[in-house]
Design a protein around this motif. Structure first.
Motif, PDB file in Angstrom:
ATOM      1  N   TRP A 154     -56.907 -49.021 -12.442  1.00  0.00           N
ATOM      2  CA  TRP A 154     -57.701 -47.784 -12.463  1.00  0.00           C
ATOM      3  C   TRP A 154     -59.078 -48.026 -13.086  1.00  0.00           C
ATOM      4  N   THR A 155     -59.110 -48.921 -14.073  1.00  0.00           N
ATOM      5  CA  THR A 155     -60.407 -49.248 -14.692  1.00  0.00           C
ATOM      6  C   THR A 155     -61.336 -49.934 -13.691  1.00  0.00           C
ATOM      7  N   ALA A 156     -60.745 -50.864 -12.904  1.00  0.00           N
ATOM      8  CA  ALA A 156     -61.551 -51.531 -11.879  1.00  0.00           C
ATOM      9  C   ALA A 156     -62.065 -50.534 -10.836  1.00  0.00           C
ATOM     10  N   VAL A 157     -61.167 -49.592 -10.447  1.00  0.00           N
ATOM     11  CA  VAL A 157     -61.599 -48.550  -9.499  1.00  0.00           C
ATOM     12  C   VAL A 157     -62.731 -47.730 -10.087  1.00  0.00           C
ATOM     13  N   LEU A 158     -62.636 -47.410 -11.367  1.00  0.00           N
ATOM     14  CA  LEU A 158     -63.690 -46.622 -12.006  1.00  0.00           C
ATOM     15  C   LEU A 158     -65.008 -47.389 -12.030  1.00  0.00           C
ATOM     16  N   HIS A 159     -64.950 -48.691 -12.297  1.00  0.00           N
ATOM     17  CA  HIS A 159     -66.185 -49.496 -12.283  1.00  0.00           C
ATOM     18  C   HIS A 159     -66.810 -49.532 -10.893  1.00  0.00           C
TER      19      HIS A 159
END
Length: 638
Positions: A154-159
């Motif tokens: 999810w963090t990668a998606v947010l980035h």
């Protein structure tokens, strides 16, 4: 028809789209952040489960059963909290197949561990209990690791979404600038440029109304304003043009007449005058082609003298027109300016003009002192109605042309008279000189006879015969030269002069002679006619002296001019005649031909093949090579 959106609607729609994109981006960012916060709380809760498990192992060994039961209940509560989640904190597990599998495995291991605790003896060693607890904690660590992997995704998606938002912001800025230019800045610039052109005096400036929005309405209003200004300005200019129209027409007429007068003064020949005139009248009348035809003194035919813009095929087909066979060739008694419309199915005999694509022909007679000199023909590819001013101008130009042609004729007559007088003087000089020589020869002959009478009979007879032949031949040559030098053309056509020459030849020699003429063309200049007659007479003289012919044929072709003198005599080899031969007749003929720019060709064959002398004149006219000769067809008027 659907009404196009206004500028306000476009701007509002563009702002709404940008607002919706911003709200969606914010909402998606908040949702992902909420998911990350819930996953982090779940990781913390799973960590408390590990600590609680270690407490239960120690409580089982050292503390009371009530404390152990309380810790076990806390563990159950924590495990249930991970399953159900708590939106208020927030706390929830980011479920997927891996986390769900790990969670179910922990629950099954927890149930199995509780059963083992119930069945195990109180005297179980602490080391075995700790080992069993460490194994269960390892299962919880696997569950935590699965949650952390989910959080990392999810963090990668947010980035990535943040990068997308940056690109979206740049694209939105570019799109905003482009739309601003297309919808606002470009119309304002076009309006400013149009105002600048109007300020510089271009009242015909108009803006293209491409839209129906506010700028479209503004462009339509600008066009109405420019139209009103232009109409007002054109009204003033029209009044000025109406005041000066008459002056311009008069200036045009004066300029045209001045040009014709100047041409008459500069032209040195009839061809130059005619060609310059057709070019000038074509420019004045605005016609597609113009032609000038010359009419003979009897007004029996019209010969094309000059043309400008006329198709070559039409010029060849109508090079010579008999009077009355076409609408262009008018008889003298009915000569007048006429506008002749050419209709596809009409009674007018104008096939060549119709085939060339002309729709109107204007015929203008060239007259002077009740005499018809020729005709000017104007060709139009459109229908035409000449105004009275134009009719008068064309008639005046035709009268100026007639006066100029009469001036050239008078000049040609003066030059012909001067040439004739000079040749008469030469003839008298030859008579005075050569005739005296002949008289001397006669005296010598008489003296020779007296001397021979004294004794030498053979020498006497031989000398007497030679002197007698020489005297007779010399005397005949002198008479022939006198006739040649006094030759003068009295008619505009050379045919009568040629017939008279052949008649004299037949009378003197007894050799039959015939004349044949073909074609139609402009008459030769007087000086050129004299040179041609001399060449023909010299050829006939050679026939008389050397050929021994029984018949002579003179063939003449007009347009271009060509003369052939053919005999059926003994012939000779032209190559065998040496350049320094005493027979100078051939050299004289060549010199005369060169003087008028013509070519002379001699064809003969020894042994009875006869002889043919051919004289060809240039098609462009010989006046360009004769500075003292003026080509004019009006000698007969003298």
């Amino acid at each position: 028809m659907r009404k196009k959106p206004t500028l306000s609607t476009k701007l509002l729609a563009m702002g709404t789209v940008f607002l919706l994109v911003a709200l969606a981006s914010i909402g998606f960012t908040l949702w992902v952040t909420w998911q990350l916060e819930g996953g982090a709380a779940a990781v913390n809760e799973a960590g408390r489960l590990r600590m609680n498990m270690l407490r239960m192992i120690l409580a089982q060994q050292n503390e009371s059963p009530q404390e152990f039961a309380r810790l076990k209940q806390r563990f159950n509560d924590g495990l249930e909290l991970l399953r159900t989640g708590d939106p208020a904190r927030p706390l929830f597990v980011p479920w997927n197949d891996e986390t769900r599998t790990q969670y179910e495995h922990i629950r099954s291991q927890w149930l199995l561990l509780q059963q083992e605790w119930k069945m195990s003896l109180p005297q179980e060693s602490g080391a075995a209990a700790v080992a069993r607890g460490d194994a269960f904690v390892s299962e919880i660590d696997g569950f935590v690791q699965a949650i952390e992997v989910r959080i990392m995704r999810w963090t990668a998606v947010l980035h990535l979404f943040h990068l997308f938002l940056v690109a979206l912001a740049i694209g939105s800025a570019v799109a905003f600038m482009a739309l601003s230019y297309l919808l606002v800045l470009n119309p304002v610039t076009r309006l400013q440029q149009a105002l600048g052109r109007v300020r510089q005096g271009d009242l015909g400036t108009r803006l293209e109304v491409e839209t129906e929005d506010e700028f479209g309405q503004l462009a339509a209003g600008f066009n109405l304003m420019a139209h009103a200004l232009q109409a007002s300005h054109e009204g003033l200019e029209r009044k000025v043009r109406e005041k000066t129209a008459t002056i311009e027409v008069r200036n045009q007429r004066l300029s045209a007449l001045y040009a014709v007068s100047a041409l008459a003064g500069e032209a040195g020949s009839l061809e130059a005058l005619a060609q310059g005139f057709v070019q000038q009248i074509r420019s004045v009348a605005g016609c597609d082609a113009a032609a000038l035809r010359w009419s003979d003194e009897a007004n029996q035919r019209y010969v094309l003298l000059a043309a400008d813009g006329l198709p070559k095929s039409l010029a060849e087909e109508e090079h010579c027109l008999n009077t009355g066979t076409c609408e262009c060739g008018q008889a003298q008694e009915r000569a007048r300016m006429r506008v002749i419309p050419i209709v596809p199915a009409g009674r007018l005999q104008l096939p060549h003009c119709r085939e060339a694509g002309y729709e109107t022909v204007v015929s203008i007679p060239v007259q002077l002192h009740q005499r018809l000199l020729g005709e000017v023909t104007l060709f139009f590819r459109t229908t035409l109605d000449l105004s009275e001013d134009m009719r008068e101008l064309l008639s005046t130009m035709a009268r100026h042309l007639a006066s100029s042609m009469e001036g050239l004729r008078a000049t040609a007559l003066e030059r012909e008279a001067a040439v004739a007088e000079e040749r008469s003087l030469i003839a008298r000089e030859l008579h005075d000189s050569i005739a005296q020589s002949l008289a001397f020869l006669k005296i010598q002959t008489q003296l020779l006879r007296d001397a021979v009478a004294k004794g030498n009979t053979e020498a006497r007879d031989r000398s007497m015969a030679e002197l007698d032949v020489g005297v007779r031949e010399c005397y005949a040559d002198v008479r022939e030269l006198l006739v040649h030098f006094r030759t003068r053309t009295q008619d505009e056509d050379i045919e009568e002069a040629l017939r008279a020459t052949l008649s004299k030849f037949e009378h003197q020699t007894g050799v039959a002679a015939a004349l044949s003429m073909s074609g139609q063309g402009l008459p030769l200049a007087p000086d050129v006619q004299i040179q041609v007659l001399h060449i023909v007479q010299e050829a006939l003289s050679n026939v008389r002296k050397h050929a021994g012919a029984r018949h002579v044929q003179l063939r003449v072709q007009r347009h271009p001019w060509r003369f052939e003198v053919q005999d059926d005599g003994s012939g000779f080899d032209p190559q065998a005649v040496p350049p320094d031969s005493l027979h100078v007749g051939l050299g004289i003929m060549r010199e005369r031909a060169q003087r008028i720019g013509a070519s002379l060709r001699l064809e003969s064959r020894a042994g009875g093949g006869g002889t043919c002398v051919t004289l060809e004149l240039p098609a462009a006219g010989v006046d360009e090579r004769l500075p003292d000769a003026i080509t004019t067809p009006f000698i007969a008027a003298a």
